[in-house]
Design an enzyme around this catalytic site. Structure first.
Site, PDB file in Angstrom:
ATOM      1  N   GLN A  24       0.872  -1.181   0.000  1.00  0.00           N
ATOM      2  CA  GLN A  24       0.000   0.000   0.000  1.00  0.00           C
ATOM      3  C   GLN A  24       0.909   1.231   0.000  1.00  0.00           C
ATOM      4  OE1 GLN A  24      -3.756  -0.628   0.345  1.00  0.00           O
ATOM      5  NE2 GLN A  24      -2.739  -2.448  -0.462  1.00  0.00           N
ATOM      6  N   ARG A  29      -4.514   4.641   3.752  1.00  0.00           N
ATOM      7  CA  ARG A  29      -3.783   5.200   2.616  1.00  0.00           C
ATOM      8  C   ARG A  29      -4.148   4.430   1.357  1.00  0.00           C
ATOM      9  NH1 ARG A  29       0.986   5.736   4.587  1.00  0.00           N
ATOM     10  NH2 ARG A  29       1.859   6.567   2.641  1.00  0.00           N
ATOM     11  N   ALA A  41     -11.789   3.079   3.231  1.00  0.00           N
ATOM     12  CA  ALA A  41     -10.783   2.160   2.728  1.00  0.00           C
ATOM     13  C   ALA A  41      -9.857   2.819   1.706  1.00  0.00           C
ATOM     14  CB  ALA A  41     -11.469   0.936   2.127  1.00  0.00           C
ATOM     15  N   HIS A  42      -8.899   2.023   1.215  1.00  0.00           N
ATOM     16  CA  HIS A  42      -7.875   2.569   0.316  1.00  0.00           C
ATOM     17  C   HIS A  42      -8.460   3.036  -1.017  1.00  0.00           C
ATOM     18  CE1 HIS A  42      -7.003  -1.901  -0.980  1.00  0.00           C
ATOM     19  NE2 HIS A  42      -8.204  -1.507  -1.305  1.00  0.00           N
ATOM     20  N   ASN A  43      -7.863   4.110  -1.514  1.00  0.00           N
ATOM     21  CA  ASN A  43      -8.174   4.709  -2.824  1.00  0.00           C
ATOM     22  C   ASN A  43      -9.541   5.385  -2.891  1.00  0.00           C
ATOM     23  OD1 ASN A  43      -5.732   3.551  -3.693  1.00  0.00           O
ATOM     24  ND2 ASN A  43      -6.779   1.698  -4.385  1.00  0.00           N
TER      25      ASN A  43
END
Length: 337
Positions: A195, A215, A236-238
């Site tokens: 990540q 991240r 969550a990510h993105n």
């Protein structure tokens, strides 16, 4: 503050003695003689008539209603109360400087008038703007950037490389920029996907206690300017969330989702990954969003659907329930025939 001073502050019209001293704000049914209360409409007129408040913020329609002699007439009592509460109960401002038990890494850049609490750890190369407040036991990892007037309450963790804009407030135990939940399933097990994206919080973002914003994996996770996030929320990510959104308690937003501006995600609602929620949409409490939501739409239920459609479905279900035994009896008769 005197009642007259409060009236001047909120732009209201004073009725009654203006020298009443107000030392606190309280709900109208529990207010004391030194408290400022508010009455937002006729439904609270009975409480207004018996309150012990020293002064009450009211609308024009209640200017002459029974109650305390000192009242301040305004168009919007709730908005006026917010301004008065900030003046009567100013936010706590800790002593400026670095606590003796705090640890600062190499190359840390500190702005003017920062306050760093006991046992806080600031990693190598982190940058803190002016008037930043770091609570006790906070961890700011290396390379993180905090804008002016950022406030991190006790035990907040800001991971390496995260960027926080100005006036960001993270309440106790919030985690910003942690590794997202990304794994590659193989015959040998689940292997973590690196990540390596960023985590960016815009100006005036607030993050509640025990909320986590991951991240990005390759892209960045972005929270838009003015968005407010309640306690126990997971982003969550993105994920990219627009400006001035509200994410209420227990919300979960899965990876790579796009949320527009001024969106409301009510308590315990969940959003599947890789969908888009349009500007000004509202998602009801405990709703499950499994497909994209149009701008301005109101959705609820699981799977989330237009709110009126969901209510009609629930109403039909309740109408059907009393008929179940009759339908079962009819079905049994047909089987026996």
């Amino acid at each position: 503050m005197t009642a007259q001073a409060v009236a001047d502050l909120v732009g209201g019209r004073l009725s009654g003695p203006g020298g009443v001293v107000l030392r606190r704000v309280r709900a109208i049914d529990r207010a004391e003689s030194d408290a400022l209360a508010m009455c937002t409409g006729p439904r609270w007129a009975s409480a207004l008539a018996v309150t012990s408040a020293g002064a009450v913020l009211v609308t024009e329609s209640l200017a002459d209603a029974p109650g305390p002699p000192t009242r301040i007439i305004v168009d919007d009592p709730a908005r006026a109360m917010t301004a008065a509460a900030l003046a009567i109960h100013p936010p706590y401002s800790p002593p400026r400087g670095v606590a003796p038990t705090a640890r600062l890494g190499r190359g840390v850049v500190l702005g003017d008038a920062v306050a760093i609490g006991d046992y806080a750890v600031i990693g190598h190369g982190a940058v803190l703007g002016d008037r930043v407040v770091i609570g006790p036991h906070v961890v700011v990892e290396g390379g993180a950037v905090l804008g002016h007037d950022v406030r991190l309450d006790a035990h907040v963790v800001v991971h390496a490389g995260a960027v926080l804009g100005e006036r960001v407030w993270c309440q106790a135990h919030a985690v910003i920029g942690g590794a997202g939940f990304g794994f590659l399933p193989t015959a040998a097990g689940h292997h973590r996907v690196p990540q390596v994206g960023g985590c960016i919080l815009g100006d005036d973002v607030e993050v509640g206690s025990s909320s986590c914003i991951d991240r990005g994996s390759l892209d960045d996770t972005v929270i838009g300017r003015g968005t407010k996030i309640d306690n126990h929320v997971h982003v969550a990510h993105n994920v990219r969330i627009g400006e001035r959104c509200l994410l209420m308690a227990g919300v979960g937003v899965s990876g790579s989702t796009r949320v527009g501006d001024r969106v409301i995600l009510a308590g315990q609602s969940g959003v599947i990954g890789h969908v888009t929620i349009g500007d000004d949409a509202r998602v009801g409490a405990q709703a499950g969003v499994i497909s994209s939501v149009n701008p301005g739409a109101d959705v609820s239920g699981f799977p989330a659907r237009p709110h009126r459609e969901f209510l009609k479905g629930v109403a039909a279900l309740y109408r059907l329930a009393p008929l179940v035994r009759t339908l079962e009896a009819v079905a049994k008769e047909r089987e026996d025939a």
